[in-house]
Enzyme design. Structure first.
Site, PDB file in Angstrom:
ATOM      1  N   ASP C 136      24.336  30.636 -14.043  1.00 20.41           N
ATOM      2  CA  ASP C 136      23.637  29.260 -14.184  1.00 20.41           C
ATOM      3  C   ASP C 136      24.032  29.250 -15.780  1.00 20.41           C
ATOM      4  O   ASP C 136      23.576  29.622 -16.797  1.00 20.41           O
ATOM      5  CB  ASP C 136      22.263  29.403 -13.982  1.00 20.41           C
ATOM      6  CG  ASP C 136      21.841  29.570 -12.735  1.00 20.41           C
ATOM      7  OD1 ASP C 136      22.609  29.999 -11.834  1.00 20.41           O
ATOM      8  OD2 ASP C 136      20.739  28.934 -12.156  1.00 20.41           O
ATOM      9  N   LYS C 199      23.085  21.685 -11.221  1.00 15.25           N
ATOM     10  CA  LYS C 199      21.709  22.035 -11.518  1.00 15.25           C
ATOM     11  C   LYS C 199      21.001  21.063 -12.597  1.00 15.25           C
ATOM     12  O   LYS C 199      21.692  20.713 -13.585  1.00 15.25           O
ATOM     13  CB  LYS C 199      21.623  23.450 -11.818  1.00 15.25           C
ATOM     14  CG  LYS C 199      20.073  23.908 -12.078  1.00 15.25           C
ATOM     15  CD  LYS C 199      20.186  25.196 -12.483  1.00 15.25           C
ATOM     16  CE  LYS C 199      18.854  25.885 -13.032  1.00 15.25           C
ATOM     17  NZ  LYS C 199      18.790  27.157 -13.554  1.00 15.25           N
ATOM     18  N   LYS C 235      20.780  22.024  -7.527  1.00  9.59           N
ATOM     19  CA  LYS C 235      19.596  22.940  -7.547  1.00  9.59           C
ATOM     20  C   LYS C 235      18.731  22.001  -8.553  1.00  9.59           C
ATOM     21  O   LYS C 235      19.078  21.964  -9.743  1.00  9.59           O
ATOM     22  CB  LYS C 235      20.068  24.051  -8.244  1.00  9.59           C
ATOM     23  CG  LYS C 235      18.744  24.833  -8.845  1.00  9.59           C
ATOM     24  CD  LYS C 235      19.305  26.449  -9.350  1.00  9.59           C
ATOM     25  CE  LYS C 235      18.094  27.286 -10.007  1.00  9.59           C
ATOM     26  NZ  LYS C 235      18.398  28.560 -10.446  1.00  9.59           N
TER      27      LYS C 235
END
Lengths: 287, 482, 299
Positions: C136, C199, C235
């Protein structure tokens, strides 16, 4: 010594900024009370009305999209030009039965009325617009907007002041107009057209016809391109006819009964509003 | 991994156990519920299943006489004499009572008219209450609404309302009429009388003086008696342009005033620089809100060529996610068509659209067997000369055209005898002002569509009507300026 | 430098987006549909701990919970992944061996992204070497807001290369991008540059995942698929703590992207306390009794 022969005035129609004779070739013989002065007035036809409507429609968008300040100045200019032609109007008004005093009053009030509406032209929208506090994240505002083309049957009992009192609020509001002048007192209406002609009013914004009410009222009220019809008078049959025909295309109907137009209570920004639509616009407020 | 089970929504029906409905409703005249003089009743049915919900008294000439007489008496004896402040308090009461019983009203509105509960719950009923609340406050402030003038009420007002927003239209009509000091005889539409009768109960509960509001049911004949009654001072009508014209003719020469909210065929214009996803959602709201039974529906879509393929593809995809079915299900987006008659009219137009060469696209949704249903529908390959582009269909049917220039689309948008509403989608501020200024219509939604508020005037140009409702302009239709 | 010519083209209207969200969120999800949604949401969770005070013990606990959500209710799915800081990757990897649960590591100078590109790439390589299945990363918001889109794009491409087989999730930190126009543009840049997932947030900046932001990103993903045929994952992270919110997001995915995205392969919730609320709801649905937090372990 031979006497000089007067040049007599030819009274024509006022359509699209020009002075045509009626297409019908017909005329109405108008005589003053003494019976000494005889004038030929155009007996306007439905085709003259149709032509006037075409002019009025094509002038409508341009006129309504001019700035309010510009419309105000043009109305003021009409007042100025009328002031400069007092003598002509004095002569015609007295010929049509007014005393000198009455004629002078009528001219003064007509000028004042033009100046009154000139002043409103760039204010009525401000006074009658609003921002509405809707319960949603939107900016919402309402403003009056010209309805488009107005057809009007002018008051019959006054030659100039009635005509001016009907025309001024209509055009101050950005509409164009086709108006049928007083049947019994038609002279000043065409002279007023001459004033308009020399005062920057774009051709087609104001169109003035002369002729018979009984002949033209049907066409004024039934024409499908008319947005609002003004009727001045107290004839119940006429009133009913106008209201019935208005239904053909859902015209606005504005009626003025016989009234003393010299009274200042008959000038009002609410007269402008009678030929206005209400437009409300929404837009989200966000980033 | 086994094939994933598709997740779907279970039925989520709104409960109906809390509502109170009688088998029979009478006329509401002079503060009481009374049967029609000739004892006639007609059925009101649920258009989603064709089941009878209740029967409703049908007002004839004698009943209209009674109702108008009661309104006239109430006007002369009480309502016009009451201090405006007190009048306002009655209207506030109605607003509050409606808020308290909002859920019940939503359910009944949906049962009687077929609209999704999501809309009656989130739009119709809260907006109706808001209309009463907003107008209540005007009652004692009218001197501020019209600069330089005082107001006086008109007297007895006859009001005739349509079936697409039964309660909301009743509120639009009643609230300003009462706030300005008039008394009313209201006629709801014959397919949707129930929420008006429930409103009558609230009016009774609010202890409004008898006769101030009278509610009479029936169809066109009943309406005619009302329009032509000599003691009516004004007619307020919302409905079709044809009936509006009939009313204008009927009242011609009578001195009666009128305001008319009539039909529409709104242009919804999408420019290339529009926020496309939001515009697509706007198209959906414009035409599929309330099954398209909306006079201001955005039924003519104009998409600028450069984004036409994208917009239409996204629109078709979005349409597939619309849930069509049981109006009482909280997830339903599109409910039932209001009546058999309306369904037939929609079908007639869709056939016409196909016959005239339009390319049709409908969603793949399955429609219930009982009841009146029509799938969301769009037409492409149509032009200004097609009847489905010119005429009001009043159903979930959208006609799509493309355009290239601003001038072209404004000309096309205005090329209609109607002028009720319009929509424009663009990210450019100056273009918004240009287009909203040039569209000849009373309500313009820029980067939105189908938004309503009691403070916001609503009314049409040209054959879409005379006068406005809502806001200060709406008040002006119920007063004489002196 | 990157060669993609990136410019602002499309615009997003904030108010309309909020209205669309409200409409989606008014869906009523009841009965079997709700139960199914709760299970689905559990399986999509990236169980997260990203605290400076994180300890080996805490990560171990979290890993245990990931595969043993609630002893009273057998048959519950596992969460999708555990999301931790780089030093915790080896521990998590060991604890989760054999469970099929992925280990995700934040990287690239999380949460600020304020570091030299080489330092970022080294960090990515080291977490991948330590066994992280997912990375991430954060974008360089300063560069983005400065209009240096090529830099942002280039950086993501390089990180993607450094990821090797590991899946790359690109954190836009939408709370710092402020406008939905920016969110969309950043989404496009990230997807073009090779993101497997996009995300919303680090969870360290407020606001974190807001519904209009998530909707905007989902629409960007949909448009990217129309354009390229590629399915990018989504996400939302930060601020999603209730089952109700989770279900609302599932509705949003279903009606924006379709059923394909209703899978942990393409959708994740970054959350620390969401799992417990979903568990409480599952217990309520199956027992009919409203639950107390005291009966659900906090980790």
């Amino acid at each position: 010594m031979s006497q000089r022969i007067d040049i007599q005035k030819t009274y024509k129609l006022f359509i699209g900024g020009k002075f045509p004779r009626t297409e019908s070739g017909r005329y109405i013989k108008w005589t003053d009370k003494k019976g000494t002065t005889v004038v030929n007035i155009c007996r306007g036809s439905r085709k003259d009305f149709r032509n006037a409507m075409v002019s009025a429609r094509s002038a409508s968008n341009g006129w309504s999209s001019r700035t309010a300040y510009n419309r105000a100045q043009i109305l003021y200019r009409v007042g100025e030009m009328l002031e400069g032609r007092r003598e002509q109007f004095m002569a015609e008004l007295t010929l049509q039965g007014l005393t000198n005093k009455q004629a002078e009053n009528e001219i003064n009030q007509s000028i004042d009325r033009l100046i009154y509406y000139a002043g409103w032209a760039d204010k009525f929208q401000q006074v009658f617009s609003r921002v509405n506090p809707v319960s949603l994240p939107y900016f919402n505002f309402t403003l009056p907007e010209a309805t488009g083309v107005v057809a009007a049957i002018a008051p019959d009992d006054t030659s100039l002041l009635g005509l001016v009192s009907i025309i001024a609020p209509v055009i101050a509001g950005g509409n164009s107009i086709v108006i049928l002048a007083s049947e019994s007192r038609p002279l000043s209406s065409i002279s007023f057209a001459e004033v308009l002609h020399t005062s920057d009013v774009p051709g087609g914004v104001i169109n003035i016809l002369t002729g018979y009410r009984s002949e033209l009222i049907e066409h004024f009220s039934s024409h499908m391109d008319v947005n609002a019809i003004i009727y001045c008078g107290n004839n119940p049959d006429d009133q009913k006819l106008v209201e019935t025909n208005a239904a053909l295309n859902v015209k606005h109907v504005i009626q003025f009964p016989l009234q003393d137009w010299s009274n200042d209570k008959h000038q009002s920004p609410y007269h402008i509003l009678k030929c206005q639509e209400t437009k409300t616009t929404w837009h989200p407020i966000g980033v | 991994m086994t094939k994933k089970q598709i997740w779907d929504y279970s039925p989520a029906p709104e409960s109906t156990d809390h509502i109170q409905l009688k088998d029979q409703y009478d006329l509401f005249i002079n503060g009481e519920f009374i049967p029609a003089v000739d004892g006639k009743y007609f059925d009101t049915i649920n258009p989603s299943n064709e089941k009878k919900i209740a029967e409703v008294a049908e007002a004839g000439k004698a009943d209209i006489e009674k109702a108008v007489a009661s309104a006239k008496k109430a006007y002369e004896k009480t309502w016009s004499k009451m201090h405006p402040k007190e009048r306002g308090k009655y209207i506030y009461r109605i607003a509050r009572l409606l808020q308290e019983r909002a859920r019940e009203f939503s359910v009944i509105e949906t049962m009687d008219g077929g609209k999704p509960i999501r809309e009656s719950r989130d739009v119709d009923v809260p907006l109706a209450a808001a209309h009463f609340f907003y107008h209540a406050g005007w009652a004692d402030k009218l001197e501020y609404a019209f600069p330089g003038r005082a107001t006086e009420p008109l007297g007895v007002v006859g009001q005739i309302i349509p079936w697409n927003f039964p309660l909301l239209m009743a509120a639009w009509k009643l609230a300003p009429a009462l706030a300005t000091g008039n008394t009313v005889v209201l006629k709801p539409a014959e397919t949707t009388p129930l929420t008006a009768m429930k409103l009558a109960e609230i009016i009774q509960e609010a202890d409004l003086p008898p006769g101030v509001v009278n509610i009479v049911n029936g169809a066109g004949e009943t309406g005619k008696f009302l329009v032509n009654h000599g003691d009516i001072n004004k007619i307020a009508f919302t409905g079709s342009t044809d009936v509006g014209k009939y009313i204008m003719k009927s009242v011609a020469g009578s001195g009666k005033k009128y305001t008319l909210e009539l039909g529409g065929k709104a242009a919804n214009i999408i420019f290339e620089d529009a926020p496309i996803d939001q515009a697509v959602e706007g198209i959906i709201n414009a035409i599929f809100f309330n099954q398209g039974h909306v006079c201001c529906a955005g039924s003519r879509l104009y998409v600028q060529e450069g984004v036409a393929d994208e917009v239409i593809a996204k629109l078709q995809k979005r349409m597939e996610s619309l849930i069509v079915g049981d109006p009482l299900d909280k997830n339903t987006d599109i409910g039932a068509i209001n009546s058999k008659m309306q369904l037939d009219k929609i079908k007639m137009y869709v056939k016409l659209g196909k016959d005239e060469g339009g390319k049709i696209h409908q969603t793949a949704c399955s429609l219930p067997k009982k009841g009146y249903w029509f799938a969301p529908t769009i037409f492409t390959d149509v032009s200004q000369s097609n009847r489905i582009v010119q005429e009001e269909i009043f159903g979930p049917v959208l006609a799509i055209q493309t355009f290239r220039t601003v001038d072209e689309v404004i000309t096309k948008a205005n090329n209609s005898p109607y002028g009720l509403s319009g929509g424009v989608w663009t990210d450019k501020g100056s273009k918004i002002f240009k287009v909203t200024q040039d569209i000849r219509a009373g309500v313009i939604w820029a980067n939105t569509f189908n938004k309503f508020d009691p403070s916001s005037p609503f009314g049409g140009y040209k054959e879409s009507g005379v006068g406005s409702e809502g806001g200060i302009e709406g008040l002006s239709g119920y007063v004489n300026l002196v | 430098m990157g060669t993609i010519n990136i410019q602002k083209t499309k615009s997003i209207d904030q108010v309309n987006t909020q209205e669309r969200v409200s409409r989606l969120f008014s869906r009523s999800i009841k009965k079997e549909s709700k139960m199914q949604a709760l299970y689905l949401a559990l399986s999509m969770i990236d169980l997260t701990t990203l605290e400076g005070k994180d300890s080996e013990g805490k990560v171990k606990q979290l890993c245990y919970k990931a595969s043993h959500l609630h002893y009273k209710h057998p048959g519950l799915p596992y969460v999708a992944a555990i999301c931790v800081y780089p030093p915790m990757v080896p521990i998590a990897k060991k604890e989760l061996a054999g469970t099929g649960i992925n280990v995700a590591s934040v990287a690239t100078a999380f949460p600020s992204g304020m570091a030299d590109i080489n330092a970022k790439l080294d960090e990515v390589k080291s977490v991948v070497d330590a066994g992280a299945d997912e990375v991430d990363m954060v974008i360089s918001r300063g560069r983005f807001l400065n209009g240096d889109y090529d830099y942002v794009s280039d950086e993501i491409s390089q990180v993607k290369d450094a990821c090797g087989k590991a899946h790359l999730k690109v954190i836009l930190e939408t709370g710092e991008l402020v406008t939905l126009d920016n969110v969309q543009l950043a989404s496009d840049i990230a997807m073009e540059a090779g993101a497997d997932f996009i995300k919303t947030s680090t969870g360290k900046v407020s606001p974190a995942a807001t519904p209009p932001v998530v909707l905007t990103m989902l629409e960007a993903i949909r448009d990217f698929q129309i354009k390229t045929g590629k399915k990018i994952g989504m996400k939302p992270a930060g601020g999603i703590s209730t089952a109700k919110q989770a279900i609302q997001y599932l509705v949003m995915i279903k009606e924006t992207l379709g059923d394909d995205w209703l899978s942990p392969n393409l959708f994740r919730f970054g959350a620390s306390s969401l799992a417990n609320d979903i568990l409480m709801q599952i217990m309520k649905q199956s027992t009919g009794q409203y639950q107390s937090k005291d009966y659900f372990s906090i980790d």
